[in-house]
Design a protein around this motif. Structure first.
Motif, PDB file in Angstrom:
ATOM      1  N   ALA A   1       0.820  -1.208   0.000  1.00  0.00           N
ATOM      2  CA  ALA A   1       0.000   0.000   0.000  1.00  0.00           C
ATOM      3  C   ALA A   1       0.856   1.262   0.000  1.00  0.00           C
ATOM      4  O   ALA A   1       0.478   2.278  -0.585  1.00  0.00           O
ATOM      5  CB  ALA A   1      -0.943  -0.009   1.203  1.00  0.00           C
ATOM      6  N   GLU A   2       2.038   1.206   0.685  1.00  0.00           N
ATOM      7  CA  GLU A   2       2.841   2.417   0.808  1.00  0.00           C
ATOM      8  C   GLU A   2       3.804   2.608  -0.355  1.00  0.00           C
ATOM      9  O   GLU A   2       4.462   3.641  -0.445  1.00  0.00           O
ATOM     10  CB  GLU A   2       3.614   2.401   2.134  1.00  0.00           C
ATOM     11  CG  GLU A   2       4.803   1.448   2.177  1.00  0.00           C
ATOM     12  CD  GLU A   2       4.420   0.027   2.569  1.00  0.00           C
ATOM     13  OE1 GLU A   2       5.304  -0.701   3.046  1.00  0.00           O
ATOM     14  OE2 GLU A   2       3.243  -0.358   2.384  1.00  0.00           O
ATOM     15  N   HIS A   3       3.922   1.636  -1.259  1.00  0.00           N
ATOM     16  CA  HIS A   3       4.899   1.714  -2.348  1.00  0.00           C
ATOM     17  C   HIS A   3       4.212   2.161  -3.638  1.00  0.00           C
ATOM     18  O   HIS A   3       3.849   1.352  -4.480  1.00  0.00           O
ATOM     19  CB  HIS A   3       5.596   0.372  -2.532  1.00  0.00           C
ATOM     20  CG  HIS A   3       6.331  -0.082  -1.315  1.00  0.00           C
ATOM     21  ND1 HIS A   3       7.419   0.587  -0.805  1.00  0.00           N
ATOM     22  CD2 HIS A   3       6.116  -1.128  -0.481  1.00  0.00           C
ATOM     23  CE1 HIS A   3       7.857  -0.024   0.276  1.00  0.00           C
ATOM     24  NE2 HIS A   3       7.078  -1.063   0.498  1.00  0.00           N
ATOM     25  N   LYS A   4       4.062   3.471  -3.781  1.00  0.00           N
ATOM     26  CA  LYS A   4       3.349   4.018  -4.932  1.00  0.00           C
ATOM     27  C   LYS A   4       4.275   4.746  -5.897  1.00  0.00           C
ATOM     28  O   LYS A   4       3.822   5.298  -6.890  1.00  0.00           O
ATOM     29  CB  LYS A   4       2.244   4.966  -4.450  1.00  0.00           C
ATOM     30  CG  LYS A   4       1.171   4.253  -3.630  1.00  0.00           C
ATOM     31  CD  LYS A   4       0.064   5.196  -3.209  1.00  0.00           C
ATOM     32  CE  LYS A   4      -1.002   4.435  -2.416  1.00  0.00           C
ATOM     33  NZ  LYS A   4      -2.108   5.330  -1.983  1.00  0.00           N
ATOM     34  N   THR A   5       5.568   4.739  -5.630  1.00  0.00           N
ATOM     35  CA  THR A   5       6.536   5.336  -6.543  1.00  0.00           C
ATOM     36  C   THR A   5       7.649   4.332  -6.806  1.00  0.00           C
ATOM     37  O   THR A   5       7.887   3.426  -6.002  1.00  0.00           O
ATOM     38  CB  THR A   5       7.162   6.614  -5.945  1.00  0.00           C
ATOM     39  OG1 THR A   5       7.977   6.260  -4.815  1.00  0.00           O
ATOM     40  CG2 THR A   5       6.069   7.601  -5.520  1.00  0.00           C
ATOM     41  N   GLU A   6       8.331   4.518  -7.923  1.00  0.00           N
ATOM     42  CA  GLU A   6       9.437   3.630  -8.249  1.00  0.00           C
ATOM     43  C   GLU A   6      10.536   3.719  -7.206  1.00  0.00           C
ATOM     44  O   GLU A   6      11.134   2.702  -6.840  1.00  0.00           O
ATOM     45  CB  GLU A   6       9.994   3.977  -9.631  1.00  0.00           C
ATOM     46  CG  GLU A   6       9.084   3.589 -10.781  1.00  0.00           C
ATOM     47  CD  GLU A   6       9.747   3.769 -12.134  1.00  0.00           C
ATOM     48  OE1 GLU A   6      10.934   4.176 -12.151  1.00  0.00           O
ATOM     49  OE2 GLU A   6       9.098   3.493 -13.155  1.00  0.00           O
ATOM     50  N   THR A   7      10.793   4.918  -6.700  1.00  0.00           N
ATOM     51  CA  THR A   7      11.847   5.094  -5.702  1.00  0.00           C
ATOM     52  C   THR A   7      11.540   4.293  -4.442  1.00  0.00           C
ATOM     53  O   THR A   7      12.409   3.585  -3.902  1.00  0.00           O
ATOM     54  CB  THR A   7      12.002   6.580  -5.346  1.00  0.00           C
ATOM     55  OG1 THR A   7      12.344   7.311  -6.525  1.00  0.00           O
ATOM     56  CG2 THR A   7      13.093   6.777  -4.299  1.00  0.00           C
ATOM     57  N   SER A   8      10.318   4.377  -3.975  1.00  0.00           N
ATOM     58  CA  SER A   8       9.924   3.641  -2.768  1.00  0.00           C
ATOM     59  C   SER A   8       9.985   2.135  -3.000  1.00  0.00           C
ATOM     60  O   SER A   8      10.475   1.379  -2.147  1.00  0.00           O
ATOM     61  CB  SER A   8       8.509   4.048  -2.352  1.00  0.00           C
ATOM     62  OG  SER A   8       8.048   3.263  -1.279  1.00  0.00           O
ATOM     63  N   PHE A   9       9.502   1.703  -4.148  1.00  0.00           N
ATOM     64  CA  PHE A   9       9.484   0.276  -4.461  1.00  0.00           C
ATOM     65  C   PHE A   9      10.898  -0.284  -4.533  1.00  0.00           C
ATOM     66  O   PHE A   9      11.209  -1.342  -3.971  1.00  0.00           O
ATOM     67  CB  PHE A   9       8.743   0.060  -5.784  1.00  0.00           C
ATOM     68  CG  PHE A   9       8.811  -1.343  -6.319  1.00  0.00           C
ATOM     69  CD1 PHE A   9       8.367  -2.415  -5.570  1.00  0.00           C
ATOM     70  CD2 PHE A   9       9.302  -1.592  -7.592  1.00  0.00           C
ATOM     71  CE1 PHE A   9       8.424  -3.714  -6.059  1.00  0.00           C
ATOM     72  CE2 PHE A   9       9.363  -2.880  -8.097  1.00  0.00           C
ATOM     73  CZ  PHE A   9       8.920  -3.940  -7.324  1.00  0.00           C
ATOM     74  N   ARG A  10      11.789   0.434  -5.190  1.00  0.00           N
ATOM     75  CA  ARG A  10      13.152  -0.071  -5.363  1.00  0.00           C
ATOM     76  C   ARG A  10      13.929  -0.038  -4.052  1.00  0.00           C
ATOM     77  O   ARG A  10      14.758  -0.916  -3.801  1.00  0.00           O
ATOM     78  CB  ARG A  10      13.852   0.718  -6.460  1.00  0.00           C
ATOM     79  CG  ARG A  10      13.241   0.396  -7.814  1.00  0.00           C
ATOM     80  CD  ARG A  10      13.776   1.247  -8.925  1.00  0.00           C
ATOM     81  NE  ARG A  10      13.071   0.945 -10.165  1.00  0.00           N
ATOM     82  CZ  ARG A  10      13.262   1.573 -11.301  1.00  0.00           C
ATOM     83  NH1 ARG A  10      14.150   2.550 -11.353  1.00  0.00           N
ATOM     84  NH2 ARG A  10      12.581   1.252 -12.384  1.00  0.00           N
ATOM     85  N   ALA A  11      13.651   0.949  -3.223  1.00  0.00           N
ATOM     86  CA  ALA A  11      14.263   0.954  -1.893  1.00  0.00           C
ATOM     87  C   ALA A  11      13.807  -0.269  -1.102  1.00  0.00           C
ATOM     88  O   ALA A  11      14.590  -0.890  -0.367  1.00  0.00           O
ATOM     89  CB  ALA A  11      13.906   2.239  -1.151  1.00  0.00           C
TER      90      ALA A  11
ATOM     91  N   LEU B   1      20.682   1.232 -11.292  1.00  0.00           N
ATOM     92  CA  LEU B   1      21.472   0.667 -12.384  1.00  0.00           C
ATOM     93  C   LEU B   1      20.850  -0.632 -12.890  1.00  0.00           C
ATOM     94  O   LEU B   1      20.901  -0.927 -14.088  1.00  0.00           O
ATOM     95  CB  LEU B   1      22.909   0.407 -11.923  1.00  0.00           C
ATOM     96  CG  LEU B   1      23.808   1.629 -11.742  1.00  0.00           C
ATOM     97  CD1 LEU B   1      25.188   1.206 -11.248  1.00  0.00           C
ATOM     98  CD2 LEU B   1      23.926   2.422 -13.040  1.00  0.00           C
ATOM     99  N   TYR B   2      20.280  -1.402 -11.989  1.00  0.00           N
ATOM    100  CA  TYR B   2      19.671  -2.667 -12.409  1.00  0.00           C
ATOM    101  C   TYR B   2      18.384  -2.435 -13.192  1.00  0.00           C
ATOM    102  O   TYR B   2      18.243  -2.899 -14.333  1.00  0.00           O
ATOM    103  CB  TYR B   2      19.388  -3.542 -11.186  1.00  0.00           C
ATOM    104  CG  TYR B   2      18.739  -4.867 -11.545  1.00  0.00           C
ATOM    105  CD1 TYR B   2      19.454  -5.843 -12.232  1.00  0.00           C
ATOM    106  CD2 TYR B   2      17.419  -5.134 -11.205  1.00  0.00           C
ATOM    107  CE1 TYR B   2      18.869  -7.060 -12.571  1.00  0.00           C
ATOM    108  CE2 TYR B   2      16.835  -6.348 -11.529  1.00  0.00           C
ATOM    109  CZ  TYR B   2      17.559  -7.301 -12.208  1.00  0.00           C
ATOM    110  OH  TYR B   2      16.964  -8.505 -12.553  1.00  0.00           O
ATOM    111  N   PHE B   3      17.433  -1.718 -12.615  1.00  0.00           N
ATOM    112  CA  PHE B   3      16.125  -1.570 -13.241  1.00  0.00           C
ATOM    113  C   PHE B   3      16.138  -0.590 -14.418  1.00  0.00           C
ATOM    114  O   PHE B   3      15.542  -0.867 -15.468  1.00  0.00           O
ATOM    115  CB  PHE B   3      15.091  -1.106 -12.208  1.00  0.00           C
ATOM    116  CG  PHE B   3      14.688  -2.165 -11.232  1.00  0.00           C
ATOM    117  CD1 PHE B   3      13.796  -3.165 -11.590  1.00  0.00           C
ATOM    118  CD2 PHE B   3      15.210  -2.186  -9.947  1.00  0.00           C
ATOM    119  CE1 PHE B   3      13.427  -4.156 -10.692  1.00  0.00           C
ATOM    120  CE2 PHE B   3      14.852  -3.177  -9.043  1.00  0.00           C
ATOM    121  CZ  PHE B   3      13.956  -4.161  -9.420  1.00  0.00           C
ATOM    122  N   ASN B   4      16.812   0.534 -14.272  1.00  0.00           N
ATOM    123  CA  ASN B   4      16.745   1.575 -15.303  1.00  0.00           C
ATOM    124  C   ASN B   4      17.759   1.396 -16.422  1.00  0.00           C
ATOM    125  O   ASN B   4      17.506   1.832 -17.552  1.00  0.00           O
ATOM    126  CB  ASN B   4      16.950   2.960 -14.676  1.00  0.00           C
ATOM    127  CG  ASN B   4      15.703   3.465 -13.982  1.00  0.00           C
ATOM    128  OD1 ASN B   4      14.611   2.934 -14.193  1.00  0.00           O
ATOM    129  ND2 ASN B   4      15.864   4.467 -13.134  1.00  0.00           N
TER     130      ASN B   4
END
Length: 368
Positions: free
Chosen positions: A11-21, A225-228
């Motif tokens: 629920a709290e992971h709504k951005t790529e930055t949050s998800f990847r962290a 580096l991995y995802f992008n």
């Protein structure tokens, strides 16, 4: 974090930055890398998972804001397992790429779950979802592209090189610049099967793995580096290879063909023994049957893929190329499998579309 037996709570992971962290934290907490497959899917993987239930497997999937997450369970029965059965269960993620119909399906889990459950599940799904092989040259270009976009030196931690043919020679390399490994493969008639690298002499740590079947591992360092960088570049390579195998099957009632060829340097294939070696390579393709029509002076065989009914005719009539003629049913998943096996089991070459003017239909089906 993880809820045992259920999907993750995102629920709290709504951005790529949050998800990847979160993924970086998960790697540290579980002591396992990201293990991933990048695939081409004609529909969303979620739709295919839903429409094709498979024996031994149960899967549940939920769409989140910027990704999809799911849980896969495989129950295998067998006398070799304690209690008569073995269960592999864990969570997985799906992210889409800018390349159309390209997705990466990954998990932060152990090797057993990835190999025996997630990868096997994807392999036995219909041809709507497929990976694609990368040749040694593809892998070299992929890593070179990555090298051009990062600061620091790319150093090989581990690499596995194999020889083509039935009696495979395996070589292991480590602590070398990546280009030395690929140069040795090229000059020694070997192919690069898998390679693990690390970025050194830079403030951004990163360690990763990539194999010729499109599998990757994010071991440590920068998730960006991995995802992008790495995964997006890999998606482009797989998309290009997939386009080569797209819509190659022959229409019923038509004599027109849309052949593929594997091209080598002139003089690379000499002697009747090479015909027999190619036949051995074709017979090494799992879940297929091979019928040999000619093995001397030229080679002509047909391959039938039991997975989806793909049929192709394979010809070796020159010293520099192999022709692959798709039949009425020919999926890109199967064509990729066949070309990959020829590259691994016979000789690595460049897979490309064959210009129509080089041969016509009757050239391939003339009387002996």
């Amino acid at each position: 974090m993880e809820r045992t037996g259920t999907l993750y709570d995102f629920a709290e992971h709504k951005t790529e930055t949050s998800f990847r962290a979160y993924i970086e934290e998960l790697i540290e907490d579980r002591g396992e890398p990201v293990r991933a497959l990048t695939v081409i899917s004609e529909r969303t993987p979620r739709e295919i998972f839903r429409d094709f239930p498979l024996e031994e497997y149960s899967v549940s999937v939920e769409d989140q804001e910027i990704f999809t997450t799911g849980r896969l369970v495989r129950e295998i029965e067998g006398g070799s397992y304690e209690g008569g059965s073995k269960q592999f269960a864990d969570n997985f993620f799906i992210v889409s790429h800018s390349e159309e119909k390209l997705y990466t399906i990954f998990t932060v889990s152990d090797k057993d779950f990835f190999d025996k459950a997630l990868t096997r599940f994807i392999e036995i799904l219909p041809s709507e979802i497929t990976g694609s092989f990368l040749s040694s040259e593809d892998l070299r270009r992929l890593i070179q592209n990555f090298d051009n976009r990062v600061n620091g030196n790319l150093v090989v931690k581990k690499a596995v090189l194999k020889s083509t043919g039935e009696d495979t020679q395996i070589e292991y390399h480590e602590e070398k610049p990546y280009y030395e490994v690929f140069n040795e493969a090229s000059t020694s008639d070997l192919y690069v099967d898998k390679i693990e690298l690390t970025v050194q002499n830079t403030g951004t740590a990163f360690q990763f793995f990539v194999s010729r079947n499109g599998a990757t591992r994010f071991i440590s360092g920068s998730s960006d580096l991995y995802f992008n960088v790495l995964l997006n570049s890999l998606a482009t390579f797989i998309s290009d290879k997939g386009e080569l195998f797209q819509d190659r099957d022959r229409e019923y009632g038509s004599r027109d063909t849309d052949p593929i060829k594997i091209q080598y340097e002139e003089g690379s294939i000499i002697g009747v023994e090479e015909n027999k070696r190619l036949i051995k390579a074709l017979k090494g393709i799992k879940r297929t049957s091979v019928t040999v029509y000619h093995d001397n002076p030229y080679m002509h065989a047909s391959v039938l893929d039991f997975d989806d009914g793909t049929s192709v005719d394979v010809y070796l009539t020159s010293d520099s190329d192999i022709s692959i003629i798709p039949g009425f049913n020919a999926s890109k998943k199967s064509l990729s499998r066949i070309c990959d096996q020829i590259n691994k089991g016979f000789l690595e070459g460049e897979v490309k579309a064959e210009e129509e003017q080089e041969r016509d239909f009757d050239d391939y089906f003339s009387a002996a």
